[in-house]
Design a protein around this motif. Structure first.
Motif, PDB file in Angstrom:
ATOM      1  N   ASN A   1       0.811  -1.212   0.000  1.00 17.97           N
ATOM      2  CA  ASN A   1       0.000   0.000   0.000  1.00 17.97           C
ATOM      3  C   ASN A   1       0.848   1.267   0.000  1.00 17.97           C
ATOM      4  O   ASN A   1       0.457   2.274  -0.589  1.00 17.97           O
ATOM      5  N   ALA A   2       2.035   1.229   0.599  1.00 20.68           N
ATOM      6  CA  ALA A   2       2.922   2.397   0.555  1.00 20.68           C
ATOM      7  C   ALA A   2       3.398   2.641  -0.880  1.00 20.68           C
ATOM      8  O   ALA A   2       3.487   3.793  -1.319  1.00 20.68           O
ATOM      9  N   VAL A   3       3.671   1.568  -1.605  1.00 19.77           N
ATOM     10  CA  VAL A   3       4.088   1.702  -3.005  1.00 19.77           C
ATOM     11  C   VAL A   3       2.941   2.282  -3.826  1.00 19.77           C
ATOM     12  O   VAL A   3       3.139   3.151  -4.679  1.00 19.77           O
ATOM     13  N   MET A   4       1.717   1.829  -3.547  1.00 19.31           N
ATOM     14  CA  MET A   4       0.554   2.336  -4.283  1.00 19.31           C
ATOM     15  C   MET A   4       0.345   3.829  -4.003  1.00 19.31           C
ATOM     16  O   MET A   4       0.095   4.606  -4.925  1.00 19.31           O
ATOM     17  N   TYR A   5       0.468   4.230  -2.739  1.00 21.80           N
ATOM     18  CA  TYR A   5       0.281   5.651  -2.419  1.00 21.80           C
ATOM     19  C   TYR A   5       1.390   6.509  -3.016  1.00 21.80           C
ATOM     20  O   TYR A   5       1.151   7.653  -3.422  1.00 21.80           O
TER      21      TYR A   5
ATOM     22  N   TYR B   1      -3.975   0.296 -11.904  1.00 27.56           N
ATOM     23  CA  TYR B   1      -2.770  -0.496 -12.115  1.00 27.56           C
ATOM     24  C   TYR B   1      -2.567  -1.494 -10.982  1.00 27.56           C
ATOM     25  O   TYR B   1      -2.295  -2.679 -11.220  1.00 27.56           O
ATOM     26  N   PHE B   2      -2.715  -1.038  -9.741  1.00 24.38           N
ATOM     27  CA  PHE B   2      -2.488  -1.933  -8.616  1.00 24.38           C
ATOM     28  C   PHE B   2      -3.590  -2.979  -8.487  1.00 24.38           C
ATOM     29  O   PHE B   2      -3.325  -4.113  -8.078  1.00 24.38           O
ATOM     30  N   LEU B   3      -4.809  -2.644  -8.851  1.00 25.66           N
ATOM     31  CA  LEU B   3      -5.875  -3.629  -8.849  1.00 25.66           C
ATOM     32  C   LEU B   3      -5.577  -4.735  -9.867  1.00 25.66           C
ATOM     33  O   LEU B   3      -5.658  -5.926  -9.551  1.00 25.66           O
ATOM     34  N   MET B   4      -5.197  -4.335 -11.079  1.00 29.06           N
ATOM     35  CA  MET B   4      -4.867  -5.323 -12.106  1.00 29.06           C
ATOM     36  C   MET B   4      -3.621  -6.131 -11.731  1.00 29.06           C
ATOM     37  O   MET B   4      -3.561  -7.339 -11.965  1.00 29.06           O
TER      38      MET B   4
END
Length: 102
Positions: free
Chosen positions: A20-24, A41-44
């Motif tokens: 989650n830190a990478v996503m944020y 992107y993160f969902l896929m």
């Protein structure tokens, strides 16, 4: 910044380690109007990556069982299965006879 770090980051996300830190961080790199791209992107990545990792795990697991005689469907197992099928047929026919009153 380079291919090695990109692969390590994707591995980090797929293993669930602080993903989650990478996503944020990805979201902050985009403009607020385009922040949805990071979420998509993160969902896929989680869906497709999880599917690939699961298939790799199952492939390794099945490859281990392939050479094992106990699980390979040897003649002893086939004999047991055919005996079970014949017992089930006999039981089902006797149940049908009881139901019809014959």
């Amino acid at each position: 910044d380079d291919f090695g770090k990109a692969c390590m980051t994707i591995f980090q996300v797929l293993t669930g380690e602080n993903w989650n830190a990478v996503m944020y961080d990805c979201r902050r790199a985009k403009t607020p109007e385009n922040a949805w791209i990071a979420y998509f992107y993160f969902l896929m990545l989680m869906l497709v990556g999880g599917f690939v990792v699961m298939n790799l795990f199952l492939g390794i697991l099945l490859a281990e069982f392939e050479g094992n005689e106990e699980f390979s469907g040897a003649s002893e197992g086939a004999t047991q299965i055919s005996a079970f099928k014949s017992k089930m047929r006999a039981t089902m026919s006797s149940m049908a006879a009881l139901k019809t009153g014959s």
